[in-house]
Scaffold this motif. Structure first.
Motif, PDB file in Angstrom:
ATOM      1  N   UNK A  46      -4.838  -2.569  -2.051  1.00 26.44           N
ATOM      2  CA  UNK A  46      -4.095  -3.728  -2.543  1.00 26.44           C
ATOM      3  C   UNK A  46      -2.674  -3.801  -1.985  1.00 26.44           C
ATOM      4  N   UNK A  47      -2.364  -2.928  -1.057  1.00 23.96           N
ATOM      5  CA  UNK A  47      -1.016  -2.886  -0.512  1.00 23.96           C
ATOM      6  C   UNK A  47      -0.461  -1.477  -0.562  1.00 23.96           C
ATOM      7  N   UNK A  48       0.854  -1.350  -0.477  1.00 27.02           N
ATOM      8  CA  UNK A  48       1.501  -0.037  -0.381  1.00 27.02           C
ATOM      9  C   UNK A  48       1.360   0.714  -1.700  1.00 27.02           C
ATOM     10  N   UNK A  49       0.822   1.952  -1.690  1.00 28.10           N
ATOM     11  CA  UNK A  49       0.627   2.715  -2.922  1.00 28.10           C
ATOM     12  C   UNK A  49       1.950   3.060  -3.610  1.00 28.10           C
ATOM     13  N   UNK A  50       1.929   3.051  -4.932  1.00 31.51           N
ATOM     14  CA  UNK A  50       3.128   3.277  -5.729  1.00 31.51           C
ATOM     15  C   UNK A  50       3.743   4.649  -5.474  1.00 31.51           C
ATOM     16  N   UNK A  51       2.926   5.693  -5.488  1.00 31.52           N
ATOM     17  CA  UNK A  51       3.459   7.043  -5.306  1.00 31.52           C
ATOM     18  C   UNK A  51       4.125   7.214  -3.961  1.00 31.52           C
ATOM     19  N   UNK A  52       3.491   6.694  -2.915  1.00 35.24           N
ATOM     20  CA  UNK A  52       4.066   6.810  -1.571  1.00 35.24           C
ATOM     21  C   UNK A  52       5.401   6.077  -1.491  1.00 35.24           C
ATOM     22  N   UNK A  53       5.438   4.847  -2.033  1.00 30.86           N
ATOM     23  CA  UNK A  53       6.657   4.067  -1.903  1.00 30.86           C
ATOM     24  C   UNK A  53       7.792   4.651  -2.740  1.00 30.86           C
ATOM     25  N   UNK A  54       7.480   5.198  -3.901  1.00 26.57           N
ATOM     26  CA  UNK A  54       8.516   5.839  -4.714  1.00 26.57           C
ATOM     27  C   UNK A  54       9.165   6.984  -3.952  1.00 26.57           C
ATOM     28  N   UNK A  55       8.343   7.807  -3.322  1.00 27.98           N
ATOM     29  CA  UNK A  55       8.875   8.955  -2.575  1.00 27.98           C
ATOM     30  C   UNK A  55       9.692   8.491  -1.379  1.00 27.98           C
ATOM     31  N   UNK A  56       9.211   7.463  -0.665  1.00 31.33           N
ATOM     32  CA  UNK A  56       9.923   6.965   0.501  1.00 31.33           C
ATOM     33  C   UNK A  56      11.248   6.320   0.086  1.00 31.33           C
ATOM     34  N   UNK A  57      11.249   5.572  -0.998  1.00 31.79           N
ATOM     35  CA  UNK A  57      12.479   4.938  -1.475  1.00 31.79           C
ATOM     36  C   UNK A  57      13.500   5.980  -1.915  1.00 31.79           C
ATOM     37  N   UNK A  58      13.044   7.048  -2.536  1.00 32.79           N
ATOM     38  CA  UNK A  58      13.974   8.111  -2.952  1.00 32.79           C
ATOM     39  C   UNK A  58      14.568   8.810  -1.735  1.00 32.79           C
ATOM     40  N   UNK A  59      13.766   9.018  -0.715  1.00 30.35           N
ATOM     41  CA  UNK A  59      14.280   9.584   0.537  1.00 30.35           C
ATOM     42  C   UNK A  59      15.320   8.652   1.145  1.00 30.35           C
ATOM     43  N   UNK A  60      15.033   7.359   1.140  1.00 33.15           N
ATOM     44  CA  UNK A  60      15.971   6.352   1.658  1.00 33.15           C
ATOM     45  C   UNK A  60      17.303   6.436   0.904  1.00 33.15           C
ATOM     46  N   UNK A  61      17.216   6.591  -0.409  1.00 29.55           N
ATOM     47  CA  UNK A  61      18.416   6.605  -1.250  1.00 29.55           C
ATOM     48  C   UNK A  61      19.228   7.879  -1.101  1.00 29.55           C
ATOM     49  N   UNK A 266      11.537  -4.140  -2.373  1.00 26.30           N
ATOM     50  CA  UNK A 266      10.684  -5.254  -1.959  1.00 26.30           C
ATOM     51  C   UNK A 266      10.672  -5.408  -0.452  1.00 26.30           C
ATOM     52  N   UNK A 267      11.857  -5.343   0.174  1.00 24.13           N
ATOM     53  CA  UNK A 267      11.936  -5.430   1.629  1.00 24.13           C
ATOM     54  C   UNK A 267      11.232  -4.255   2.288  1.00 24.13           C
ATOM     55  N   UNK A 268      11.417  -3.064   1.728  1.00 23.41           N
ATOM     56  CA  UNK A 268      10.777  -1.861   2.264  1.00 23.41           C
ATOM     57  C   UNK A 268       9.258  -1.988   2.224  1.00 23.41           C
ATOM     58  N   UNK A 269       8.720  -2.384   1.084  1.00 20.35           N
ATOM     59  CA  UNK A 269       7.268  -2.479   0.943  1.00 20.35           C
ATOM     60  C   UNK A 269       6.682  -3.526   1.884  1.00 20.35           C
ATOM     61  N   UNK A 270       7.379  -4.646   2.029  1.00 18.63           N
ATOM     62  CA  UNK A 270       6.871  -5.740   2.871  1.00 18.63           C
ATOM     63  C   UNK A 270       6.719  -5.290   4.319  1.00 18.63           C
ATOM     64  N   UNK A 271       7.684  -4.514   4.808  1.00 17.08           N
ATOM     65  CA  UNK A 271       7.637  -4.065   6.203  1.00 17.08           C
ATOM     66  C   UNK A 271       6.748  -2.837   6.363  1.00 17.08           C
ATOM     67  N   UNK A 272       6.843  -1.896   5.436  1.00 20.09           N
ATOM     68  CA  UNK A 272       6.052  -0.661   5.541  1.00 20.09           C
ATOM     69  C   UNK A 272       4.561  -0.971   5.504  1.00 20.09           C
ATOM     70  N   UNK A 273       4.166  -1.936   4.672  1.00 21.57           N
ATOM     71  CA  UNK A 273       2.749  -2.298   4.600  1.00 21.57           C
ATOM     72  C   UNK A 273       2.223  -2.788   5.936  1.00 21.57           C
ATOM     73  N   UNK A 274       3.030  -3.574   6.641  1.00 17.48           N
ATOM     74  CA  UNK A 274       2.628  -4.070   7.958  1.00 17.48           C
ATOM     75  C   UNK A 274       2.564  -2.926   8.968  1.00 17.48           C
ATOM     76  N   UNK A 275       3.538  -2.025   8.940  1.00 17.67           N
ATOM     77  CA  UNK A 275       3.521  -0.899   9.874  1.00 17.67           C
ATOM     78  C   UNK A 275       2.293  -0.017   9.652  1.00 17.67           C
TER      79      UNK A 275
END
Length: 394
Positions: A46-61, A266-275
């Motif tokens: 259904x798109x970018x998984x929650x666990x993956x994006x949480x970890x990636x966003x925390x790394x970004x922060x 939101x911006x992160x998920x939109x681009x990461x999903x495409x990549x």
């Protein structure tokens, strides 16, 4: 008496210097993210998984360092100029070799000039990278109008032909009368249009991937190879399963932009999903693209607030058979053309269709790895193919 409006043709040196307050705001917004729910076990269905994006966003922060990558970008000479009323940002990296060939590189969506950082050195200075100095290029790498450091577009109408016209003017301002063009994704079509617009100046067009459409004639499908049949099947899969981003961005970009411009996740998920879907990856996009480089690309969209204008460009960008009148809109090209095909790219051309629209394909390479963003994923393969194609055209 009236006076003619002066055309500003100045080329201005540019250096990236993001205010610290903007980086602090990004981190604070990431800290305060409100996360959605998720169906257990859905994975990427259904798109970018929650666990993956949480970890990636925390790394970004907490870990990602924009200043390091800002400095990396600033190692290359950058400029801005105004063409057709639009600010255009570009890298201009001249080779130390006096006989180097000028080459303009064009990215697509959701990419940026960040895509090309690993190929700049080997292409401009092959002598320093174990290559033949006879293969050197002067590189011009623009940010598409409405993307990244070119800033938002202020009006509609920036389709491929208008961008190609701007690129022709840019190369003219830089004093280049004879040059090559290379691009991927939307950049492949812009490069082709540049060749159509200025065939007396563009000595060759090299693309990684190429948009090819069946014309609707049943005879055109007779005798296609298994590989070509699989590419037609992929086109069908793309239209059914992967086309949502295009439908939204080409019909309601303004509505989408509120979420992407206000929420960095939101911006992160939109681009990461495409990549994830457009690269040669298995579990995450980082199988194919370095994590920091991926985040630098996303951060550039965020800091320049170009989610809306980059999405809006899809209103101008036909990429499916029902959006294109082949007999009217696709003019046959006679410019020498080279195509590099990467197996996981979003553009998987059928050669028969490619040769129908491009009458002078002189180079065709099929690779066993790589995806849409070849300069990021498999830079050594792209470098070699670009050198090989232009070797006989210099």
């Amino acid at each position: 008496m009236g006076s003619k409006q002066l055309v500003d043709e100045e080329i201005r040196p540019f250096r990236i210097a993001i205010p610290q307050a903007e980086l602090d705001d990004l981190r604070e917004r990431l800290r305060r993210t409100r996360w959605p729910d998720e169906i257990p076990g859905a994975g990427w269905e259904y798109g970018v998984p929650l666990g993956y994006l949480k970890e990636l966003a925390e790394y970004w922060r907490t870990t990602y360092d924009w200043r390091e990558h800002e400095a990396r970008l600033n190692e290359f000479p950058q400029f801005t100029t105004t063409i057709d009323g639009q600010n255009i940002h570009f890298l201009h990296v001249r080779s130390p070799e006096p006989d180097a060939l000028p080459l303009i590189l064009t990215h697509g969506w959701p990419s940026s000039v960040v895509e090309y950082l690993d190929i700049i050195g080997p292409l401009t200075n092959p002598r320093a990278h174990g290559g033949d100095p006879a293969h050197a290029f002067h590189l011009v790498i623009p940010s598409l109008p409405g993307y990244g450091l070119s800033g938002p577009t202020r009006e509609a109408g920036w389709g491929t032909r208008r961008v190609a016209k701007a690129w022709a003017e840019l190369m003219n301002r830089l004093g280049y009368r004879r040059y090559g063009a290379q691009g991927g994704d939307w950049g492949s079509w812009i490069s082709r249009e540049l060749g159509l617009l200025a065939p007396e100046r563009v000595i060759g067009v090299h693309t990684n991937g190429l948009i090819t459409f069946p014309c609707g004639e049943p005879s055109e499908l007779i005798g296609l190879s298994d590989i070509d049949q699989s590419r037609l099947a992929y086109m069908d899969h793309y239209m059914r399963e992967l086309y949502g981003y295009k439908k939204i961005q080409s019909t309601r970009p303004q509505t989408l932009a509120y979420g992407l411009t206000d929420s960095p996740v939101g911006q992160l998920a939109w681009i990461v999903g495409v990549f994830k879907e457009w690269t040669d990856s298995t579990d995450t996009p980082e199988d194919a693209v370095d994590r920091d480089r991926l985040l630098t690309n996303v951060t550039l969209y965020w800091l320049t607030q170009t989610a809306n204008s980059s999405a809006r460009s899809f209103v101008e960008t036909p990429d499916s058979p029902d959006e294109v009148d082949l007999s009217v809109e696709v003019k046959p090209s006679t410019v020498p053309t080279g195509v590099a095909v990467f197996p996981r790219g979003i553009l998987r051309p059928v050669r028969r269709f490619a040769e129908r629209d491009n009458k002078n394909i002189v180079h065709w390479s099929e690779f066993d790895r790589g995806g849409t963003f070849a300069a990021l994923e498999v830079p050594e393969l792209l470098i070699g193919d670009v050198r090989e194609f232009f070797r006989g055209l210099r």
